[in-house]
Design an enzyme around this catalytic site. Sequence first.
Site, PDB file in Angstrom:
ATOM      1  N   HIS A  82       0.844  -1.192   0.000  1.00 59.79           N
ATOM      2  CA  HIS A  82       0.000   0.000   0.000  1.00 59.79           C
ATOM      3  C   HIS A  82       0.876   1.238   0.000  1.00 59.79           C
ATOM      4  CE1 HIS A  82      -3.552   2.443   0.754  1.00 59.79           C
ATOM      5  NE2 HIS A  82      -2.779   3.162   1.551  1.00 59.79           N
ATOM      6  N   ASP A 161     -15.366   2.625   5.856  1.00 59.31           N
ATOM      7  CA  ASP A 161     -14.306   3.592   5.518  1.00 59.31           C
ATOM      8  C   ASP A 161     -14.719   4.457   4.339  1.00 59.31           C
ATOM      9  OD1 ASP A 161     -11.548   4.716   5.586  1.00 59.31           O
ATOM     10  OD2 ASP A 161     -11.499   3.816   3.601  1.00 59.31           O
ATOM     11  N   ARG A 168     -14.783  12.831   5.543  1.00 59.17           N
ATOM     12  CA  ARG A 168     -13.513  13.464   5.953  1.00 59.17           C
ATOM     13  C   ARG A 168     -13.006  14.382   4.849  1.00 59.17           C
ATOM     14  NH1 ARG A 168      -9.801   8.635   6.673  1.00 59.17           N
ATOM     15  NH2 ARG A 168      -8.196  10.136   7.184  1.00 59.17           N
ATOM     16  N   SER A 183      -8.038   3.798   8.455  1.00 57.38           N
ATOM     17  CA  SER A 183      -8.556   3.741   7.083  1.00 57.38           C
ATOM     18  C   SER A 183      -7.661   2.858   6.203  1.00 57.38           C
ATOM     19  CB  SER A 183      -8.631   5.176   6.543  1.00 57.38           C
ATOM     20  OG  SER A 183      -8.775   5.198   5.160  1.00 57.38           O
ATOM     21  N   LYS A 187      -8.365  -1.601   5.272  1.00 54.93           N
ATOM     22  CA  LYS A 187      -8.525  -2.068   3.890  1.00 54.93           C
ATOM     23  C   LYS A 187      -7.476  -3.123   3.552  1.00 54.93           C
ATOM     24  CE  LYS A 187      -8.718   2.234   2.637  1.00 54.93           C
ATOM     25  NZ  LYS A 187      -8.878   3.590   2.149  1.00 54.93           N
TER      26      LYS A 187
END
Length: 448
Positions: A82, A161, A168, A183, A187
Amino acid sequence: MELLSLIRAKRRGAELPAAEIHRLVTGIVEHSVADYQLSALLMAICYEGLSYNETLELTRAFIDSGVTLDWSHLPGPIVDKHSTGGVGDKVSLMLMPWLAAAGLTVPKMSGRSLGHTGGTIDKLESIPGFDVNLSGRQMEDVIKQVGCCIVAQGANLVPADKIVYTLRDATDTVDEMGLIAASVMSKKLAAGADCIVLDVKCGSGAFFTSLARARKFADIALRLGRDLGKPIGCVISNMEQPLGRTVGNAMEVLEARAALAGESPQPDLSALCATLGGVLLVTCNRGASYQEGQARMERARESGAALERFDAWIAAQGGDYARLEAARTKAEKELRLATVPALKDGVISDMDTRRIGEVARRLGAGRLTTADRIDPWAGILCRAKIGDSVVQGEPLAVLVRGPAAPPVPGELVREYQQAVAVSSYAVELPGIVLDVMPANRGLSIIGG
Ligand code: URA
């Protein structure tokens, strides 16, 4: 506790009880929580912060809000990566087939661009025919064939999320460390990999502009991995300038393949991919050190195996790379180009990378709202980067738009010029890898 009491408690700086966090997240996915109250709570969280325990419970509750994937029937190790988001960040395009060539299995879910940062799915969609919406069965077929696969993240993975992130984004409450960690990690953890590497971007084009904040985030992520039973490694990488030479969807795909083929003049991209791969290999016990893993990654590229895997993967997901190349040749004659001349002689000493990402977005390479359409050819070719000498009037960059787009406005040329500082003194070139924190040890081994 009523939501009003939660808001009051957070405003006073109290820690929210675990059961209340889970109840809140259930309410969010059931749409029984009013946006205005959730917004007020998010703002209170931004001022008072989330403790580690609150972050852990929020991560758990987010994961529980949707499906979790299980790839254990596939040959392992199953790995994932990620990035916290950057400009010109084409790492996933290179790294996933490269990892597959190094013997790892990569079922990856990615997102689209939002704000000044790009998204892997938009990049892949610039390849004619490439299908980012495969079913679970189709994903498995592609993985069995080539060892990797990248698809758009489905709506049923961490739906809480998605709702919270949209709010947000709309209320300027993205920027709290615990919210970002919950968040990102929910995931990744729900997506079912055995081991994960995080590319934590740091610098003017990243969420984390200081090394201290990037390290703090990496520490929280490593602790979450440990407490939720997943080995995680982190690499903190430099985002003080765009990664590689291009920013923009089709151009980044072309650059990623060129870099795998060893044709790129930019060593930073390949060096970062090899480090991320090295950390993943050691994280899933396929090497004694990340440096050993890095060397294995280098061999997989030098032998041509990574490039072969890239081509096989694009074809396995329906992509016609030759058509992208042909479209480039045709488009090159018709593209709308604007050269950005240097305003004076000197050496590039600083690039405001967020601003450069904004220029790319305004050219059409990204979106401000999810409804905005992407121009696959829009973007920036950076002719000069930090440390390069430039001569007044010579190009700093070329701004690009697709043939059907309106001409590039002069305002964007000026914006790019202002984002780049040219000095009369030599500058030290920033290294691409700022720190490496391997598997759940939380130990910086480059930095202090
Ligand atoms: N990326 C995410 O997925 N979530 C955040 O909160 C920030 C970046």
